[in-house]
Design a protein around this motif. Structure first.
Motif, PDB file in Angstrom:
ATOM      1  N   LEU A  81       1.208  11.461 -10.166  1.00  0.00           N
ATOM      2  CA  LEU A  81       0.589  12.794 -10.130  1.00  0.00           C
ATOM      3  C   LEU A  81       1.617  13.868 -10.471  1.00  0.00           C
ATOM      4  O   LEU A  81       1.323  14.812 -11.225  1.00  0.00           O
ATOM      5  N   GLN A  82       2.834  13.733  -9.938  1.00  0.00           N
ATOM      6  CA  GLN A  82       3.883  14.704 -10.235  1.00  0.00           C
ATOM      7  C   GLN A  82       4.232  14.696 -11.723  1.00  0.00           C
ATOM      8  O   GLN A  82       4.437  15.748 -12.329  1.00  0.00           O
ATOM      9  N   GLU A  83       4.273  13.510 -12.312  1.00  0.00           N
ATOM     10  CA  GLU A  83       4.530  13.366 -13.746  1.00  0.00           C
ATOM     11  C   GLU A  83       3.492  14.144 -14.557  1.00  0.00           C
ATOM     12  O   GLU A  83       3.835  14.874 -15.494  1.00  0.00           O
ATOM     13  N   GLU A  84       2.223  13.982 -14.186  1.00  0.00           N
ATOM     14  CA  GLU A  84       1.153  14.675 -14.902  1.00  0.00           C
ATOM     15  C   GLU A  84       1.216  16.183 -14.667  1.00  0.00           C
ATOM     16  O   GLU A  84       0.973  16.972 -15.578  1.00  0.00           O
ATOM     17  N   LEU A  85       1.553  16.591 -13.446  1.00  0.00           N
ATOM     18  CA  LEU A  85       1.699  18.017 -13.157  1.00  0.00           C
ATOM     19  C   LEU A  85       2.863  18.609 -13.954  1.00  0.00           C
ATOM     20  O   LEU A  85       2.743  19.704 -14.511  1.00  0.00           O
ATOM     21  N   LYS A  96       0.840  -1.205   0.000  1.00  0.00           N
ATOM     22  CA  LYS A  96       0.000   0.000   0.000  1.00  0.00           C
ATOM     23  C   LYS A  96       0.869   1.247   0.000  1.00  0.00           C
ATOM     24  O   LYS A  96       0.601   2.210  -0.729  1.00  0.00           O
ATOM     25  N   ILE A  97       1.925   1.238   0.812  1.00  0.00           N
ATOM     26  CA  ILE A  97       2.838   2.388   0.881  1.00  0.00           C
ATOM     27  C   ILE A  97       3.545   2.569  -0.461  1.00  0.00           C
ATOM     28  O   ILE A  97       3.646   3.691  -0.972  1.00  0.00           O
ATOM     29  N   LEU A  98       4.021   1.477  -1.046  1.00  0.00           N
ATOM     30  CA  LEU A  98       4.683   1.551  -2.354  1.00  0.00           C
ATOM     31  C   LEU A  98       3.726   2.063  -3.426  1.00  0.00           C
ATOM     32  O   LEU A  98       4.097   2.878  -4.270  1.00  0.00           O
ATOM     33  N   PHE A  99       2.489   1.567  -3.386  1.00  0.00           N
ATOM     34  CA  PHE A  99       1.487   2.003  -4.361  1.00  0.00           C
ATOM     35  C   PHE A  99       1.186   3.493  -4.200  1.00  0.00           C
ATOM     36  O   PHE A  99       1.105   4.227  -5.194  1.00  0.00           O
ATOM     37  N   LEU A 100       1.049   3.939  -2.962  1.00  0.00           N
ATOM     38  CA  LEU A 100       0.759   5.360  -2.724  1.00  0.00           C
ATOM     39  C   LEU A 100       1.921   6.226  -3.219  1.00  0.00           C
ATOM     40  O   LEU A 100       1.698   7.274  -3.843  1.00  0.00           O
ATOM     41  N   ALA A 101       3.150   5.799  -2.986  1.00  0.00           N
ATOM     42  CA  ALA A 101       4.321   6.538  -3.486  1.00  0.00           C
ATOM     43  C   ALA A 101       4.334   6.551  -5.016  1.00  0.00           C
ATOM     44  O   ALA A 101       4.617   7.581  -5.639  1.00  0.00           O
ATOM     45  N   PHE A 102       3.995   5.411  -5.615  1.00  0.00           N
ATOM     46  CA  PHE A 102       3.912   5.310  -7.076  1.00  0.00           C
ATOM     47  C   PHE A 102       2.896   6.306  -7.624  1.00  0.00           C
ATOM     48  O   PHE A 102       3.149   7.015  -8.600  1.00  0.00           O
ATOM     49  N   ARG A 103       1.729   6.374  -6.971  1.00  0.00           N
ATOM     50  CA  ARG A 103       0.678   7.281  -7.435  1.00  0.00           C
ATOM     51  C   ARG A 103       1.080   8.751  -7.239  1.00  0.00           C
ATOM     52  O   ARG A 103       0.766   9.601  -8.072  1.00  0.00           O
ATOM     53  N   VAL A 155      -2.717  20.563 -22.209  1.00  0.00           N
ATOM     54  CA  VAL A 155      -3.202  21.095 -20.936  1.00  0.00           C
ATOM     55  C   VAL A 155      -4.442  20.334 -20.494  1.00  0.00           C
ATOM     56  O   VAL A 155      -4.541  19.869 -19.350  1.00  0.00           O
ATOM     57  N   VAL A 156      -5.403  20.189 -21.404  1.00  0.00           N
ATOM     58  CA  VAL A 156      -6.632  19.465 -21.074  1.00  0.00           C
ATOM     59  C   VAL A 156      -6.300  18.024 -20.687  1.00  0.00           C
ATOM     60  O   VAL A 156      -6.784  17.516 -19.667  1.00  0.00           O
ATOM     61  N   ASP A 157      -5.446  17.374 -21.462  1.00  0.00           N
ATOM     62  CA  ASP A 157      -5.083  15.987 -21.177  1.00  0.00           C
ATOM     63  C   ASP A 157      -4.428  15.851 -19.804  1.00  0.00           C
ATOM     64  O   ASP A 157      -4.790  14.962 -19.024  1.00  0.00           O
ATOM     65  N   ALA A 158      -3.497  16.731 -19.500  1.00  0.00           N
ATOM     66  CA  ALA A 158      -2.799  16.658 -18.205  1.00  0.00           C
ATOM     67  C   ALA A 158      -3.753  16.906 -17.045  1.00  0.00           C
ATOM     68  O   ALA A 158      -3.687  16.215 -16.024  1.00  0.00           O
ATOM     69  N   LEU A 159      -4.633  17.887 -17.179  1.00  0.00           N
ATOM     70  CA  LEU A 159      -5.580  18.177 -16.098  1.00  0.00           C
ATOM     71  C   LEU A 159      -6.529  17.002 -15.847  1.00  0.00           C
ATOM     72  O   LEU A 159      -6.786  16.634 -14.694  1.00  0.00           O
ATOM     73  N   ILE A 160      -7.027  16.400 -16.919  1.00  0.00           N
ATOM     74  CA  ILE A 160      -7.914  15.246 -16.748  1.00  0.00           C
ATOM     75  C   ILE A 160      -7.135  14.067 -16.186  1.00  0.00           C
ATOM     76  O   ILE A 160      -7.622  13.358 -15.290  1.00  0.00           O
ATOM     77  N   VAL A 203      -5.954  10.070 -11.968  1.00  0.00           N
ATOM     78  CA  VAL A 203      -5.014   9.434 -11.037  1.00  0.00           C
ATOM     79  C   VAL A 203      -5.441   9.692  -9.594  1.00  0.00           C
ATOM     80  O   VAL A 203      -5.425   8.778  -8.763  1.00  0.00           O
ATOM     81  N   ALA A 204      -5.844  10.928  -9.288  1.00  0.00           N
ATOM     82  CA  ALA A 204      -6.248  11.247  -7.914  1.00  0.00           C
ATOM     83  C   ALA A 204      -7.495  10.467  -7.508  1.00  0.00           C
ATOM     84  O   ALA A 204      -7.529   9.818  -6.452  1.00  0.00           O
ATOM     85  N   ILE A 205      -8.520  10.488  -8.349  1.00  0.00           N
ATOM     86  CA  ILE A 205      -9.759   9.765  -8.035  1.00  0.00           C
ATOM     87  C   ILE A 205      -9.493   8.261  -8.007  1.00  0.00           C
ATOM     88  O   ILE A 205     -10.002   7.545  -7.141  1.00  0.00           O
ATOM     89  N   GLY A 206      -8.670   7.796  -8.921  1.00  0.00           N
ATOM     90  CA  GLY A 206      -8.328   6.378  -8.955  1.00  0.00           C
ATOM     91  C   GLY A 206      -7.594   5.924  -7.708  1.00  0.00           C
ATOM     92  O   GLY A 206      -7.792   4.805  -7.229  1.00  0.00           O
TER      93      GLY A 206
END
Length: 130
Positions: A40-44, A29-36, A57-62, A67-70
């Protein structure tokens, strides 16, 4: 109108992700949370690198939303409940000026007034690692 939380839950169900998530021990769970978080940083970063490209811009925001909701879905957090709690807290802020944070566009800056109550997610942590 669509329900993004349900859409992501359905996508995870489609790909058998919920069963995989259920197998995670605390370390996974910790590894998965770090991965996510890195995801998120990659998308930002993608957003920041493509400010002048509306398509990107639209693609990155979505993608940030997905990723956050997932991630919330993966951990069994009630996203609707969490959203309402954060919205409640934000709607109780007042317009002001946040010292130390530049506001070159002059948009309303939301400030925590005296007695403001932070959002509480007590009882809505799903199976997030402790």
């Amino acid at each position: 109108m669509t329900d993004w939380v349900k859409d992501i839950h359905d996508m995870h169900a489609h790909y058998g992700m919920h069963e995989k998530f259920a197998e995670f021990d605390e370390q996974k769970k910790i590894l998965f949370l770090a991965f996510r978080a890195n995801f998120l940083q990659e998308e930002l970063d993608e957003l920041k690198e493509n400010i002048s490209n509306p398509e990107e811009v639209v693609d990155a925001l979505i993608d940030l939303c997905v990723v956050a909701i997932g991630t919330l879905d993966a951990f069994g957090v009630d996203s609707h409940k969490a959203w309402k709690e954060v919205l409640r807290a934000n709607m109780n802020k007042r317009v002001g000026v946040k010292e130390g944070r530049p506001n070159p566009l002059g948009l309303p800056d939301l400030m925590k007034p005296e007695g403001w109550t932070a959002p509480s997610h007590e009882g809505n942590h799903g199976n997030l690692p402790k």
